[in-house]
Design an enzyme around this catalytic site. Structure first.
Site, short mmCIF file in Angstrom:
data_model
loop_
_atom_site.label_atom_id
_atom_site.label_comp_id
_atom_site.label_asym_id
_atom_site.label_seq_id
_atom_site.Cartn_x
_atom_site.Cartn_y
_atom_site.Cartn_z
N SER A 96 0.84 -1.20 0.00
CA SER A 96 0.00 0.00 0.00
C SER A 96 0.87 1.24 0.00
O SER A 96 1.81 1.37 0.80
CB SER A 96 -0.90 0.00 1.24
OG SER A 96 -1.78 1.09 1.21
N CYS A 97 0.59 2.17 -0.91
CA CYS A 97 1.54 3.25 -1.18
C CYS A 97 0.99 4.64 -0.90
O CYS A 97 1.61 5.63 -1.29
CB CYS A 97 1.96 3.17 -2.65
SG CYS A 97 0.55 3.19 -3.81
N GLN A 98 -0.17 4.76 -0.23
CA GLN A 98 -0.77 6.09 -0.06
C GLN A 98 0.12 7.06 0.69
O GLN A 98 0.04 8.26 0.50
CB GLN A 98 -2.13 5.97 0.63
CG GLN A 98 -3.25 5.49 -0.29
CD GLN A 98 -3.28 3.99 -0.44
OE1 GLN A 98 -2.36 3.30 0.00
NE2 GLN A 98 -4.33 3.47 -1.05
N GLY A 99 0.99 6.53 1.55
CA GLY A 99 1.88 7.42 2.28
C GLY A 99 2.88 8.13 1.39
O GLY A 99 3.42 9.18 1.74
N PHE A 100 3.14 7.55 0.19
CA PHE A 100 4.08 8.15 -0.75
C PHE A 100 3.37 8.80 -1.94
O PHE A 100 4.00 9.44 -2.77
CB PHE A 100 5.02 7.08 -1.32
CG PHE A 100 5.67 6.21 -0.29
CD1 PHE A 100 6.53 6.76 0.66
CD2 PHE A 100 5.44 4.85 -0.26
CE1 PHE A 100 7.13 5.95 1.61
CE2 PHE A 100 6.04 4.03 0.69
CZ PHE A 100 6.88 4.60 1.63
#
Length: 439
Positions: A96-100
């Site tokens: 999961s990449c939402q932080g980036f």
């Protein structure tokens, strides 16, 4: 023991609906196991890959022993022989990449960022011959340098040669009619995997290429209440008679360089096409919006027939308020696109089905890797490992279509999910205010 088959074994971590799984299968891999903690997405993967062992777990609690046990069960089912594996060829995954992500707030302390650390942990514990890590270009921003370098250092210290750590690729350069930039990091214990480069002779696919042969859903009243309908004879002929090589490939009517497992499916059934009902005012606004521009009030982008789509977005999961992402406006009709049309823009074949609701279906596509991009990565890895897999001819049935419509709690029971590891519910701010006003 290690199997002597010419088809190498892959395990998909953070599998979602299965974009990476499908691309690697088409490249010649056997996807024997998949890990996905959301039961609804796990059921979609189970439907499209019924022989793959699904492990519906939070990766933070997964061990190497779990991975090998699941892979052995999947290999036994897929190859009809009892199998105990001691080597997994490739581990793939898109944490999961939402932080980036540029679509989100790019939070350094987003708890989802540590999923990248757990992917690298699994690589080091499982020790596959190779791995492929997918993420968003935001991972390469200077502010995340310390974080990503610590991950890459850990992998290098474990003996992996890395490539793709400093640049992104665009899916539109690999036959996908969508501009979608992604980072693909390759690692190998044996020798460095070459850089993933687009084929110079491949022209950009367009929305026109993707939508060719699809019917106008307005002709089917059934699609106002369900997401599938039997096509009339004219629309069956239109789908079969498409002049777009891209669309013919997805409609499963042309021979392509595809080593995937052929599926048994109903070519006369249109799926994932639930109609969205718009008000007359919205229809008027959409109709007056020029292709390639943004509608002023909704801020929805209208697709242009002769260009690739913009990046399809996923919205947020239940744990972050279940917000719907903006869906593009159809290039010639005054409505948002269907899940099937989004699937065409992503490179999913017409036999591949998402969940029956628009929210789940669009989210599953927006969160996934376009299969043609995944196949390009898989082709590169399989050549690097020295495999020449055979083409499979026997057609395999898909799963039970009822799996695509079950409630999350029903899905959790069907895939033996652990209650403590299920995605938590987050109440939206407006819902909190409403609840407070009622008490």
């Amino acid at each position: 023991m290690r199997l002597g088959s010419t088809r190498p074994i892959v395990v998909d971590v953070f599998a979602g609906a299965g974009g990476l799984s499908l691309g690697f299968e088409q490249a010649g891999f056997d996807v024997v196991a998949a890990i996905e903690y959301d039961p609804t997405h796990a059921m979609v993967h189970k439907y499209n890959f019924p022989d793959t062992e699904i492990l519906c777990r939070d990766v933070r609690g997964i061990t190497a022993a779990d991975v090998y046990a699941a892979a052995s069960r999947g290999a036994s089912r897929m190859r009809a022989v009892r199998t105990t594996l001691d080597t997994i060829d490739v581990l793939i995954g898109g944490p999961s990449c939402q932080g980036f992500s540029s679509m989100g707030r790019r939070q350094d302390d987003d708890e989802r960022n540590d999923l990248l650390m757990h992917f690298s942990r699994l690589v080091c514990e499982v020790r596959p011959r190779a791995f492929v890590l997918e993420n968003v270009p935001g991972l390469l921003e200077p502010r995340f340098a310390d974080f990503r370098n610590s991950v890459f250092k850990k992998l290098r210290n474990a003996g992996y040669h890395l490539t793709g750590t400093d640049k992104w690729v665009d899916a539109s350069d690999f036959g996908v009619p969508q501009v979608r930039k992604r980072v693909l990091v390759f690692g190998s214990l044996e020798s460095e995997i070459p850089e993933l480069l687009p084929t110079p002779t491949v022209r950009k696919m367009t929305v026109r290429d993707a939508f060719d042969g699809l019917p106008e859903i307005e002709a089917y009243d059934d699609l106002l209440k369900t997401d599938s309908a039997a096509l009339n004879a004219e629309d069956v002929r239109r789908r079969i008679g498409t002049t777009s090589a891209y669309a013919a490939n997805l409609a499963d009517i042309s021979a392509v360089e595809n080593l995937g497992r052929p599926r048994l499916w109903d070519h006369e059934l249109l799926t994932n096409s639930l109609r969205t009902v718009h008000t007359p005012e919205i229809i008027k606004r959409f109709a007056s919006t020029q292709p390639g521009s943004v509608e002023a009030i909704s801020r929805f982008y209208r697709l242009s027939l002769d260009s690739p789509s913009r990046t399809l977005r996923a919205g947020t999961g239940r744990e972050r308020g279940a917000h719907t992402s903006p869906r593009p406006i159809h290039p010639t009709l005054p409505r948002v696109i269907t899940v099937r049309e989004a699937a065409r823009l992503h490179g999913y074949p017409d036999w591949f089905r998402m969940s029956g609701t628009n929210w789940h279906g669009h989210r599953q596509i927006g969160n996934s890797v376009p299969p043609p991009l995944a196949k390009a990565a898989g082709d590169l890895v399989i050549r690097s490992l020295g495999h020449r897999p055979r083409r499979l001819k026997a057609k395999r049935p898909l799963g039970d279509s009822l799996w695509l419509y079950v409630r999350p709690d029903e899905a959790a029971n069907l895939v033996d999910a652990r209650t403590a590891e299920l995605p938590p519910m987050r109440i939206r701010k407006e819902s909190k205010k409403k609840m407070a006003a009622q008490h």
